[in-house]
Design an enzyme around this catalytic site. Structure first.
Site, PDB file in Angstrom:
ATOM      1  N   SER A 171      -1.047 -10.119  -4.832  1.00  0.00           N
ATOM      2  CA  SER A 171      -0.275  -8.491  -5.202  1.00  0.00           C
ATOM      3  C   SER A 171       0.973  -8.779  -5.670  1.00  0.00           C
ATOM      4  CB  SER A 171      -0.307  -7.333  -4.345  1.00  0.00           C
ATOM      5  OG  SER A 171      -0.021  -6.423  -4.609  1.00  0.00           O
TER       6      SER A 171
ATOM      7  N   LYS B 251      -6.583  -3.919  -7.425  1.00  0.00           N
ATOM      8  CA  LYS B 251      -7.828  -4.106  -7.570  1.00  0.00           C
ATOM      9  C   LYS B 251      -7.980  -3.253  -5.715  1.00  0.00           C
ATOM     10  CE  LYS B 251     -10.388  -8.062  -7.900  1.00  0.00           C
ATOM     11  NZ  LYS B 251     -10.415 -10.346  -6.715  1.00  0.00           N
TER      12      LYS B 251
ATOM     13  N   GLY C 123       0.235  -1.265  -0.071  1.00  0.00           N
ATOM     14  CA  GLY C 123       0.259   0.152   0.014  1.00  0.00           C
ATOM     15  C   GLY C 123       1.061   1.433  -0.117  1.00  0.00           C
ATOM     16  N   THR C 124       2.012   1.147  -0.207  1.00  0.00           N
ATOM     17  CA  THR C 124       2.591   2.368  -0.640  1.00  0.00           C
ATOM     18  C   THR C 124       2.324   3.670  -1.271  1.00  0.00           C
ATOM     19  OG1 THR C 124       4.691  -0.178  -0.671  1.00  0.00           O
ATOM     20  CG2 THR C 124       5.560   2.897  -0.674  1.00  0.00           C
ATOM     21  N   THR C 125       2.320   3.460  -2.800  1.00  0.00           N
ATOM     22  CA  THR C 125       1.094   4.511  -2.816  1.00  0.00           C
ATOM     23  C   THR C 125       0.269   5.251  -3.196  1.00  0.00           C
ATOM     24  OG1 THR C 125       2.157   2.678  -5.275  1.00  0.00           O
ATOM     25  CG2 THR C 125       0.918   4.286  -5.752  1.00  0.00           C
TER      26      THR C 125
ATOM     27  N   HIS D  76      12.449   0.788   1.206  1.00  0.00           N
ATOM     28  CA  HIS D  76      11.795  -0.524   2.124  1.00  0.00           C
ATOM     29  C   HIS D  76      12.882  -1.357   2.324  1.00  0.00           C
ATOM     30  CE1 HIS D  76       8.583  -0.305  -1.482  1.00  0.00           C
ATOM     31  NE2 HIS D  76       9.376  -0.514  -1.837  1.00  0.00           N
TER      32      HIS D  76
HETATM   33  P1  A3P Z   1      -3.551  -5.235  -5.429  1.00  0.00           P
HETATM   34  O1  A3P Z   1      -2.835  -6.266  -6.595  1.00  0.00           O
HETATM   35  O2  A3P Z   1      -4.183  -5.523  -4.177  1.00  0.00           O
HETATM   36  O3  A3P Z   1      -5.105  -4.560  -6.231  1.00  0.00           O
HETATM   37  P2  A3P Z   1       2.319  -0.797  -3.803  1.00  0.00           P
HETATM   38  O4  A3P Z   1       0.972   0.868  -3.122  1.00  0.00           O
HETATM   39  O5  A3P Z   1       3.079  -0.937  -2.770  1.00  0.00           O
HETATM   40  O6  A3P Z   1       3.118  -1.005  -4.499  1.00  0.00           O
HETATM   41  O7  A3P Z   1       0.902  -1.622  -3.190  1.00  0.00           O
HETATM   42  C1  A3P Z   1      -0.391  -1.702  -4.515  1.00  0.00           C
HETATM   43  C2  A3P Z   1      -0.962  -2.659  -3.856  1.00  0.00           C
HETATM   44  O8  A3P Z   1      -2.059  -1.170  -3.332  1.00  0.00           O
HETATM   45  C3  A3P Z   1      -1.476  -3.415  -5.293  1.00  0.00           C
HETATM   46  O9  A3P Z   1      -3.052  -4.344  -4.189  1.00  0.00           O
HETATM   47  C4  A3P Z   1      -3.212  -1.866  -5.371  1.00  0.00           C
HETATM   48  O10 A3P Z   1      -3.858  -2.401  -6.423  1.00  0.00           O
HETATM   49  C5  A3P Z   1      -2.943  -1.197  -3.564  1.00  0.00           C
HETATM   50  N1  A3P Z   1      -3.992  -0.066  -4.133  1.00  0.00           N
HETATM   51  C6  A3P Z   1      -2.786   0.788  -5.150  1.00  0.00           C
HETATM   52  N2  A3P Z   1      -3.614   2.287  -4.855  1.00  0.00           N
HETATM   53  C7  A3P Z   1      -4.511   2.178  -4.335  1.00  0.00           C
HETATM   54  C8  A3P Z   1      -5.450   3.458  -3.424  1.00  0.00           C
HETATM   55  N3  A3P Z   1      -5.086   4.281  -3.962  1.00  0.00           N
HETATM   56  N4  A3P Z   1      -5.880   2.674  -2.732  1.00  0.00           N
HETATM   57  C9  A3P Z   1      -6.144   1.256  -2.437  1.00  0.00           C
HETATM   58  N5  A3P Z   1      -5.279   0.253  -2.546  1.00  0.00           N
HETATM   59  C10 A3P Z   1      -4.440   0.906  -4.052  1.00  0.00           C
END
Ligand code: A3P
Length: 319
Positions: free
Chosen positions: A161, A286, A68-70, A131
């Site tokens: 994910s 998702k 959920g980094t993004t 990370h």
């Molecule tokens: P899924 O692959 O389960 O959908 P990171 O940002 O650490 O790379 O993580 C990516 C995960 O966060 C993905 O999960 C992505 O869909 C989800 N994600 C990205 N943006 C998001 C947002 N604005 N709200 C909720 N989840 C989000």
């Protein structure tokens, strides 16, 4: 980029030859301060530890990849942006750049090739991300009052994910053998930025020991009670919502702006790429809790439950 080993300095070559190493299905991994890295990332970690000079107002967004980094980056950018009195015809930074462009990684972006990168374009408070586990991050941050926010996610959803992300990144068909090898790596602990549990526990313990400077957030709580969690984040960062803001709907506006639907439909996120050539669109899929149920076998599920129970025992961390 992090898979290439040919451009390492002599000093780093000497260091890495003394470190425990192994291979995963993407390449060679080295264990430095308890964490596994590909060679170029290790170089970035070392450059960062050597050259980074903290400022008191620095904020670091930390996570294990795919937790959920993004989303957390976007929320943090939006929380800070509201403090600026920009006129409404200036585009919001989230409209102009992806959260990863706005909040770069210390080890894989800024310090990847240099221990003295130019950070003059960052205005205070500077926003960085990582990370790395907490103890490795803290080497240059020792005694600095900066704020560190970690987002943690159910490891099964992280695994799934990561599977989708890897297949998209490697431009491979979604294939079960990639999921199986990711599962094996994750369980064995030999995984980029892992062991997963060590990464999580470093920040969990840090947040218990020093709650003023380390905030531990959970993806699942951000999904189930987003307003409460974004307010918690704002308070931790020292920019709580005022009563007028709350009455004016500012919390909901930020949540809406940073929702997966809103971010993924922005032009920059549909067409842009990171400097490592990852399409920004791959960071949005998702965004659900429990998607792992649709992909993991009952055996995988049970094995992870057993490991989680064992690893988190006595830490007070429930997952
Ligand atoms: P899924 O692959 O389960 O959908 P990171 O940002 O650490 O790379 O993580 C990516 C995960 O966060 C993905 O999960 C992505 O869909 C989800 N994600 C990205 N943006 C998001 C947002 N604005 N709200 C909720 N989840 C989000």
């Amino acid at each position: 980029d992090h898979l290439r080993e040919d451009n390492l300095s002599e000093e780093t070559k000497t260091l890495i030859s003394s470190l425990p190493s192994t291979k995963d299905f993407l390449g060679k991994l080295y264990n430095y301060q308890g964490c596994w890295y590909y060679p170029n990332t290790l170089l970035g970690v070392r450059n960062f530890q050597k050259g980074f000079k903290p400022q008191e107002t620095d904020i670091v967004i930390a996570s294990f990849p795919k937790s959920g980094t993004t989303w957390l980056k976007a929320l943090t950018v939006a929380l800070l942006e509201r403090l600026k009195n920009n006129s409404s015809n200036v585009p919001h930074p989230l409209q102009s750049d992806n959260p990863h462009g706005l909040v770069p990684f210390l080890e894989t972006n800024l310090y990847l090739n240099s221990s003295t990168p130019d950070l003059t374009k960052f205005s205070s408070p500077r926003l960085f991300s990582t990370h790395m586990p907490l103890h490795t991050l803290q080497v240059p941050f020792k005694d600095s009052p900066c704020k560190i926010v970690y987002v943690c996610r159910d490891v099964k959803d992280v695994l799934v994910s990561q599977w989708f992300f890897r297949c998209a990144y490697l431009q491979k068909e979604l294939n079960k053998s990639v999921l199986e090898s990711s599962f094996e790596s994750l369980c064995s602990g030999v995984v980029y930025f892992g062991p997963f549990w060590e990464n999580v526990l470093s920040y969990w313990k840090g947040s218990l020991e020093d709650p003023e400077h380390v905030l531990f957030m959970r993806y699942e709580e951000m999904k189930s009670e987003p307003a409460a969690q974004v307010k918690r984040l704002a308070e931790f960062l020292g920019c709580p919502f005022t009563e007028e803001e709350e009455e004016g709907g500012s919390v909901d506006k930020i949540l809406e702006l940073c929702s997966l639907r809103s971010l993924s439909s922005m032009e920059i996120n549909k067409t842009g790429k990171t400097s490592n050539n990852v399409h920004y669109s791959n960071f949005f899929r998702k965004g659900e809790v429990g998607d792992s149920k649709n992909h993991l076998t009952p055996e995988m599920d049970n094995k992870i439950d057993m490991i989680v129970e064992e690893k988190y025992k006595g830490s007070g961390l429930k997952y």
